[in-house]
Design a protein around this motif. Structure first.
Motif, short mmCIF file in Angstrom:
data_model
loop_
_atom_site.label_atom_id
_atom_site.label_comp_id
_atom_site.label_asym_id
_atom_site.label_seq_id
_atom_site.Cartn_x
_atom_site.Cartn_y
_atom_site.Cartn_z
N GLY A 50 -40.32 22.92 13.36
CA GLY A 50 -39.69 21.61 13.55
C GLY A 50 -40.32 20.58 12.63
O GLY A 50 -39.62 19.81 11.95
N ALA A 51 -41.65 20.57 12.59
CA ALA A 51 -42.36 19.59 11.74
C ALA A 51 -42.00 19.80 10.28
O ALA A 51 -41.74 18.84 9.54
CB ALA A 51 -43.87 19.73 11.95
N LEU A 52 -41.93 21.05 9.86
CA LEU A 52 -41.67 21.32 8.45
C LEU A 52 -40.24 20.95 8.07
O LEU A 52 -39.98 20.43 6.99
CB LEU A 52 -41.93 22.80 8.12
CG LEU A 52 -43.41 23.21 8.13
CD1 LEU A 52 -43.56 24.69 7.85
CD2 LEU A 52 -44.21 22.40 7.12
N TYR A 53 -39.29 21.20 9.01
CA TYR A 53 -37.89 20.89 8.70
C TYR A 53 -37.63 19.39 8.75
O TYR A 53 -36.88 18.85 7.97
CB TYR A 53 -36.95 21.61 9.69
CG TYR A 53 -36.55 22.97 9.19
CD1 TYR A 53 -35.38 23.15 8.45
CD2 TYR A 53 -37.36 24.07 9.42
CE1 TYR A 53 -35.02 24.40 7.98
CE2 TYR A 53 -37.02 25.32 8.96
CZ TYR A 53 -35.84 25.48 8.23
OH TYR A 53 -35.50 26.72 7.75
N LYS B 121 -41.20 17.50 6.71
CA LYS B 121 -41.58 18.19 5.47
C LYS B 121 -43.10 18.16 5.21
O LYS B 121 -43.82 17.34 5.75
CB LYS B 121 -40.89 17.57 4.23
CG LYS B 121 -39.42 17.24 4.39
CD LYS B 121 -38.53 18.45 4.24
CE LYS B 121 -37.06 18.03 4.27
NZ LYS B 121 -36.19 19.17 4.60
N SER B 122 -43.48 19.08 4.33
CA SER B 122 -44.87 19.11 3.86
C SER B 122 -45.09 17.97 2.88
O SER B 122 -44.17 17.52 2.21
CB SER B 122 -45.16 20.41 3.11
OG SER B 122 -45.01 21.50 3.96
N ILE B 123 -46.33 17.55 2.78
CA ILE B 123 -46.73 16.59 1.75
C ILE B 123 -46.60 17.29 0.39
O ILE B 123 -46.98 18.47 0.26
CB ILE B 123 -48.18 16.13 2.01
CG1 ILE B 123 -48.20 15.20 3.24
CG2 ILE B 123 -48.78 15.45 0.78
CD1 ILE B 123 -49.58 14.88 3.76
N GLY C 71 -51.27 18.50 6.58
CA GLY C 71 -50.47 18.70 5.37
C GLY C 71 -49.01 18.37 5.53
O GLY C 71 -48.23 18.59 4.60
N VAL C 72 -48.61 17.84 6.70
CA VAL C 72 -47.22 17.40 6.84
C VAL C 72 -47.16 15.87 6.74
O VAL C 72 -48.16 15.18 6.92
CB VAL C 72 -46.56 17.89 8.16
CG1 VAL C 72 -46.40 19.41 8.13
CG2 VAL C 72 -47.33 17.44 9.39
N ILE D 181 -54.28 12.25 3.13
CA ILE D 181 -54.02 13.57 2.54
C ILE D 181 -53.02 13.42 1.39
O ILE D 181 -53.20 13.99 0.31
CB ILE D 181 -53.50 14.56 3.62
CG1 ILE D 181 -54.62 14.89 4.62
CG2 ILE D 181 -52.96 15.83 2.97
CD1 ILE D 181 -54.19 15.73 5.81
N LYS D 182 -51.99 12.60 1.62
CA LYS D 182 -50.97 12.37 0.59
C LYS D 182 -51.61 11.83 -0.68
O LYS D 182 -51.34 12.30 -1.79
CB LYS D 182 -49.95 11.37 1.14
CG LYS D 182 -48.61 11.39 0.45
CD LYS D 182 -47.61 10.58 1.28
CE LYS D 182 -46.22 10.66 0.68
NZ LYS D 182 -45.24 10.04 1.59
#
Lengths: 206, 206
Positions: free
Chosen positions: A4-7, A10-12, A164-165, A200-201
């Protein structure tokens, strides 16, 4: 949750694989962090190198550890030891200017004060985490009350951010009770206050 | 020691990679075995499949376990879980007629009675073994006396045979004291009495 988080958010950009962490209580009263603990069963060396950066940023900004010591979980201390993954990862990590790499550590060092952040693939990290949970459960079953071993109770920590998200996503244990959820919410506040995702970004854009 | 064994007496024909084991004390009083615990950091699926056969023969003939239950150490219970190695190994192991495969187990099952022999690559097994040693050392350091945790003392077991070589070669801990060496000698007698090497040879010639 991860999917869910990735969709959704998205990832950084630049992060190959987001990861999750767990706390390892140290006998001296401090804590260590281990990552990944289960969402990346197969990792390439450059992914482990990124886990080191992600773990260093998390330890610095959320857990307030100064210049955290980053180690690679391996089966020997010297350079050149270990499986092919660790040998290649060591080569990427040893000259890093993004974090403070201190070299290999072994399973016997998981609870001592040699490192602050322990990097491994998600298969190994998940086995380590579940073995630690099994040991904690055995101390309870044996009627042992010890203030150090009691710190292995996951309820004290509540959850882990997905590192990393593009945002603050915290995941917890499927069996979380009220205390665990309270601590998960408190940890979420720490992650947001630290602006971890932005930091992180910024690091990955540099 | 391993290199010496391989050069001098060679592997049994058909054995791709010899391996070593460790005892995992079960809380119910029995023991489990885990292999490999360190001499094969990188393994192919067919090597894990052979470890299962070797472990089953060792458990049957030396530890006198009847029809020992063989499990694959993984990070999920269902078929299809885990890293690429475990997914492929599971496919080889699930229909084996050479041993009694019961499926995947996780780190939390290392000390319970679900399996008698736990199969993994030597990297994972070495981390598991050293983490268990670290926990045992911590119980001692914390002044905990418990008859179950005391069974984690390696001195009680002394050593492990190198499974898959043409003879009886036992290796012990580098720090072995008198008690450990006594138990290593007693275990060597058990391995020889069981004619383990001949039984492995026969199984691999079939």
């Amino acid at each position: 949750m991860l999917v869910g988080a990735l969709y959704t958010i998205k990832s950084i950009t630049g992060v190959i694989r987001p990861c999750i962490t767990s706390v390892l209580p140290k006998e001296n009263g401090g804590i260590g962090l281990i990552l990944d603990v289960g969402i990346n069963a197969d990792c390439k060396p450059d992914v482990l190198n990124q886990f080191a950066s992600l773990g260093s940023l998390y330890a610095t900004h959320v857990h307030k550890l100064k210049n955290p010591r980053i180690a690679l979980l391996n089966i020997g201390e010297e350079e050149g030891k270990g499986n092919l993954l660790c040998q290649a990862a060591y080569n990427l990590m040893k000259d890093s200017e993004e974090y403070n790499f201190i070299g290999n550590i072994e399973g016997r060092d998981l609870f001592n004060d040699r490192a602050d952040v322990i990097v491994c693939d998600g298969f190994t990290g998940n086995v380590v985490l579940k073995q630690a949970e099994a040991f904690y459960a055995l101390t309870k079953k044996r009627g042992i009350t010890d203030e150090y071993f009691d710190r292995f109770n996951y309820e004290n920590y509540g959850g882990t951010p997905i590192l990393g998200v593009n945002g603050s996503v915290i995941i917890g244990h499927g069996i979380s009770n009220a205390k665990a959820i309270m601590n998960m919410i408190l940890h979420t506040a720490d992650v947001i206050d630290a602006k971890l995702s932005s930091k992180i970004k910024k690091a990955f854009q540099a």
